[in-house]
Design a protein around this motif. Structure first.
Motif, PDB file in Angstrom:
ATOM      1  N   UNK A  60      11.415   3.895  -6.164  1.00 61.87           N
ATOM      2  CA  UNK A  60      11.096   5.294  -5.896  1.00 61.87           C
ATOM      3  C   UNK A  60       9.753   5.420  -5.178  1.00 61.87           C
ATOM      4  N   UNK A  61       8.805   4.579  -5.522  1.00 58.80           N
ATOM      5  CA  UNK A  61       7.495   4.587  -4.853  1.00 58.80           C
ATOM      6  C   UNK A  61       7.584   3.960  -3.465  1.00 58.80           C
ATOM      7  N   UNK A  62       8.248   2.819  -3.362  1.00 61.01           N
ATOM      8  CA  UNK A  62       8.323   2.100  -2.094  1.00 61.01           C
ATOM      9  C   UNK A  62       9.019   2.908  -1.000  1.00 61.01           C
ATOM     10  N   UNK A  67       4.235   5.937   1.937  1.00 61.57           N
ATOM     11  CA  UNK A  67       3.804   4.874   1.022  1.00 61.57           C
ATOM     12  C   UNK A  67       3.507   3.625   1.838  1.00 61.57           C
ATOM     13  N   UNK A  68       2.393   2.982   1.565  1.00 60.98           N
ATOM     14  CA  UNK A  68       1.984   1.844   2.384  1.00 60.98           C
ATOM     15  C   UNK A  68       2.692   0.541   2.029  1.00 60.98           C
ATOM     16  N   UNK A  69       3.149   0.374   0.785  1.00 68.72           N
ATOM     17  CA  UNK A  69       3.688  -0.917   0.388  1.00 68.72           C
ATOM     18  C   UNK A  69       5.218  -0.947   0.408  1.00 68.72           C
ATOM     19  N   UNK A  70       5.732  -2.127   0.714  1.00 70.92           N
ATOM     20  CA  UNK A  70       7.177  -2.381   0.683  1.00 70.92           C
ATOM     21  C   UNK A  70       7.403  -3.790   0.122  1.00 70.92           C
ATOM     22  N   UNK A  71       8.590  -4.035  -0.421  1.00 73.88           N
ATOM     23  CA  UNK A  71       8.907  -5.391  -0.886  1.00 73.88           C
ATOM     24  C   UNK A  71       9.633  -6.178   0.204  1.00 73.88           C
ATOM     25  N   UNK A  72       9.331  -7.446   0.304  1.00 68.80           N
ATOM     26  CA  UNK A  72      10.078  -8.330   1.203  1.00 68.80           C
ATOM     27  C   UNK A  72      10.465  -9.585   0.428  1.00 68.80           C
ATOM     28  N   UNK A  73      11.608 -10.142   0.795  1.00 68.90           N
ATOM     29  CA  UNK A  73      12.063 -11.383   0.181  1.00 68.90           C
ATOM     30  C   UNK A  73      11.477 -12.538   0.975  1.00 68.90           C
ATOM     31  N   UNK A  74      10.769 -13.441   0.289  1.00 66.22           N
ATOM     32  CA  UNK A  74      10.155 -14.586   0.947  1.00 66.22           C
ATOM     33  C   UNK A  74      11.064 -15.812   0.928  1.00 66.22           C
ATOM     34  N   UNK A  75      11.842 -15.966  -0.135  1.00 65.21           N
ATOM     35  CA  UNK A  75      12.827 -17.044  -0.202  1.00 65.21           C
ATOM     36  C   UNK A  75      13.886 -16.656  -1.225  1.00 65.21           C
ATOM     37  N   UNK A 124      11.591 -15.406  -4.334  1.00 65.97           N
ATOM     38  CA  UNK A 124      10.265 -14.801  -4.361  1.00 65.97           C
ATOM     39  C   UNK A 124      10.286 -13.498  -3.592  1.00 65.97           C
ATOM     40  N   UNK A 125       9.757 -12.466  -4.220  1.00 67.33           N
ATOM     41  CA  UNK A 125       9.585 -11.171  -3.561  1.00 67.33           C
ATOM     42  C   UNK A 125       8.085 -10.949  -3.428  1.00 67.33           C
ATOM     43  N   UNK A 126       7.660 -10.376  -2.305  1.00 64.46           N
ATOM     44  CA  UNK A 126       6.250 -10.117  -2.067  1.00 64.46           C
ATOM     45  C   UNK A 126       6.074  -8.649  -1.715  1.00 64.46           C
ATOM     46  N   UNK A 127       5.105  -8.011  -2.339  1.00 64.56           N
ATOM     47  CA  UNK A 127       4.764  -6.638  -1.986  1.00 64.56           C
ATOM     48  C   UNK A 127       3.747  -6.709  -0.842  1.00 64.56           C
ATOM     49  N   UNK A 128       4.111  -6.122   0.305  1.00 59.68           N
ATOM     50  CA  UNK A 128       3.225  -6.193   1.471  1.00 59.68           C
ATOM     51  C   UNK A 128       2.870  -4.792   1.964  1.00 59.68           C
ATOM     52  N   UNK A 129       1.870  -4.760   2.815  1.00 60.65           N
ATOM     53  CA  UNK A 129       1.463  -3.528   3.493  1.00 60.65           C
ATOM     54  C   UNK A 129       2.341  -3.344   4.719  1.00 60.65           C
ATOM     55  N   UNK A 130       2.878  -2.132   4.900  1.00 61.92           N
ATOM     56  CA  UNK A 130       3.645  -1.822   6.109  1.00 61.92           C
ATOM     57  C   UNK A 130       2.779  -1.967   7.355  1.00 61.92           C
TER      58      UNK A 130
END
Length: 154
Positions: A60-62, A67-75, A124-130
């Motif tokens: 809901x936040x992402x 909103x500046x942050x999003x999740x990305x899958x790293x592996x 692995x999921x990483x929260x990153x800045x858009x």
């Protein structure tokens, strides 16, 4: 289950999941041999991961505009343990196994109604800045939600 190098004690690992999301195998997800295509578990992992993040309030936040942050899958990886067939009902379990500064190692487990584990995985999921594409640390509140031991079912 020795092929799963991310699991030391399978019984303890299996018991530690508290979130699950139901899926039903569609005909279009099977291959010419009649069993679940090997690419589909990754879609199930994604669906369950999104529901997991919704259940703790992250999605809901992402997705909020601005909103500046999003999740990305790293592996992402999957271990196939038993064949799965059309029309089977599965529960896809998700948990945060470990939490880094801006990342989390998520574990997944797919179970049939009879309790048999069909496939499992981790990623692995990483929260990153858009804006910058760089990792953004989890807040203490987010860390607590990721590690919460409460029972959650979608």
């Amino acid at each position: 289950m020795s092929k799963m190098n991310y699991v030391d004690d399978f019984a303890a690992w299996e018991e530690s999941f508290v979130f699950s999301h139901p899926v039903k195998v569609r005909f279009s997800e099977t291959d010419m041999f009649g069993h679940l295509n090997n690419t589909v578990p990754f879609t199930y992992f994604e669906e369950a991961r999104i529901e997991f993040f919704k259940s703790i309030g992250f999605m809901q936040e992402w997705v909020k505009p601005g909103n500046e942050t999003i999740p990305v899958v790293a592996d992402l990886q999957c271990d196939f343990l038993k064949q799965v067939f059309f029309d089977e009902s599965l529960s896809i379990h998700v948990k945060a196994e470990s939490i880094g500064r801006s990342s989390a190692d998520l574990h997944y487990m797919a179970k049939r109604k009879d309790g048999a584990v069909c496939f499992a995985g981790r990623g692995t999921i990483v929260q990153i800045s858009r804006k910058t594409g760089k990792g953004v640390p989890w807040t203490e509140g987010m860390r607590n939600l990721l590690t919460a031991g409460k029972t959650i079912h979608a």
